[in-house]
Design an enzyme around this catalytic site. Sequence first.
Site, PDB file in Angstrom:
ATOM      1  N   SER A  83       0.817  -1.216   0.000  1.00 25.88           N
ATOM      2  CA  SER A  83       0.000   0.000   0.000  1.00 25.88           C
ATOM      3  C   SER A  83       0.848   1.263   0.000  1.00 25.88           C
ATOM      4  O   SER A  83       0.430   2.288  -0.529  1.00 25.88           O
ATOM      5  CB  SER A  83      -0.915   0.007   1.230  1.00 25.88           C
ATOM      6  N   ASP A 134      -1.863   5.155   8.608  1.00 22.27           N
ATOM      7  CA  ASP A 134      -1.473   3.993   7.819  1.00 22.27           C
ATOM      8  C   ASP A 134      -0.998   4.457   6.435  1.00 22.27           C
ATOM      9  O   ASP A 134      -1.221   5.590   6.027  1.00 22.27           O
ATOM     10  CB  ASP A 134      -2.660   3.020   7.708  1.00 22.27           C
ATOM     11  N   ASP A 325      -5.670  -0.008  -4.364  1.00 23.82           N
ATOM     12  CA  ASP A 325      -4.220   0.200  -4.494  1.00 23.82           C
ATOM     13  C   ASP A 325      -3.516  -1.025  -5.067  1.00 23.82           C
ATOM     14  O   ASP A 325      -2.427  -0.922  -5.620  1.00 23.82           O
ATOM     15  CB  ASP A 325      -3.589   0.633  -3.171  1.00 23.82           C
ATOM     16  N   HIS A 371      -0.604  -9.885  -1.372  1.00 23.86           N
ATOM     17  CA  HIS A 371      -1.072  -9.084  -2.500  1.00 23.86           C
ATOM     18  C   HIS A 371      -0.715  -9.793  -3.803  1.00 23.86           C
ATOM     19  O   HIS A 371       0.170 -10.641  -3.829  1.00 23.86           O
ATOM     20  CB  HIS A 371      -0.391  -7.709  -2.500  1.00 23.86           C
TER      21      HIS A 371
HETATM   22 ZN   LIG Z   1      -2.331  -5.605   2.337  1.00 22.86          ZN
END
Ligand SMILES: [Zn+2]
Length: 409
Positions: A83, A134, A325, A371
């Site tokens: 991210s 974050d 993302d 991911h």
């Molecule tokens: Zn993640």
Amino acid sequence: MATTAVVGAVLNPVLSADAASDHGGGRARSVIFINGDGMSAAHREAARLYLTGLDGQLTMDKLPVSGQLSTSPHDPATAVTDSAAAATAWATGTKTYNGAISVDVDGKPLPILGRQAKAAGKSTGLVTTAQVTDASPAAWFSQTANRSAQDEIARQYLADSKPDVILGGGEDWWLPAGTPGAWPDKPAEDPSEASKGTKGNLIDQAKSEGYQYVSTAQGLAQAKRGKLLGLFSNEEMFQQRPEGQGDVYSPAVDLATMTKKALDTLSTNKKGFFLFVEEEGIDEFAHENNGARVLQAMESLEKAVEVARAYVTAHPDTLLVVTGDHDCGGLTVEDTSGSDESGSDLSTEDGPFAVHGSNLKFVMDWTTTGHTGVDVPVTAQGPLSTLFTGKHPNTYVHEVLSQVLTSRH
Ligand SMILES: [Zn+2]
């Protein structure tokens, strides 16, 4: 801009005639950018079936323009982004390594749209169900070589980028150890949570700099327009765990409510605004291969998109963009028949889930707890939205948004 409207109508024939005006000519003053963290096409399709049915359409998919974004970072070790690198691509137009918050591959800070929008006279805000510090919100409003330095990110918010609205989780990073704050240390649902900031009491500092501070839904509802800091959990606003192991998606304030409040405040600036909105639960529960909770998080995001779309429909000078993302989980949507070919334990397929308004069911199957590099859909409405047609690298978000956020018209 008549030709753009025609092109858009051809590409998306489902559009009603009046939607063509949403494609926009017209000048953009403001941007609402919405991130479904970890959300790719499969998450959207699972949610579409579950929430709207076979012939239904999510609001996020009704936006008149759509395209695809590739998400790979510039990282020495991997071709799959996190991210931080993805949000850096959006906020700076530069590819970087995973973990980087708006610094380049050499660690050099890059100009960020959150600060440039402020310099152009606009208001700025961020709303997320993650920690407000974050990686995804952080890249728009701070620069640091390491995404885990969330207390430093909070410090930079107050010292440098000064977002007008900050709503989400992560109180633990704003307070020093031993100062529990409104969200007690070591709560039963996760005893590892406790205040751990190293930059002093940043909540007190925010108050001294004119922020209203709230920590409950009621406090948020009562907050007046003006600079606003709301922290509604110690860390994320949910508990990400595998199915049946303490997994809870029940934020103290829902994302749509936070989005509405942010728009109420930011929209008072005649020069426009930038608002970043994020649903973090999609990614976190996809890491846990937890389909039921991913669907809940998708519903939360969908409701926030409904708020944003109503806003841009009433305010045609605002560009709305919805994307993810990166993919998380290597999710796919499968028929209920047949065996589970991929994965065991955590990665066992989830479901069956009902297709809304039908007696059909589907399952959600996973290929990884990490991911993946598949493209993410991007949908958009409003001025400049037609630019998102086609396939682009994720840095292209910066190319489009900077046309709105760095100019003073
Ligand atoms: Zn993640």
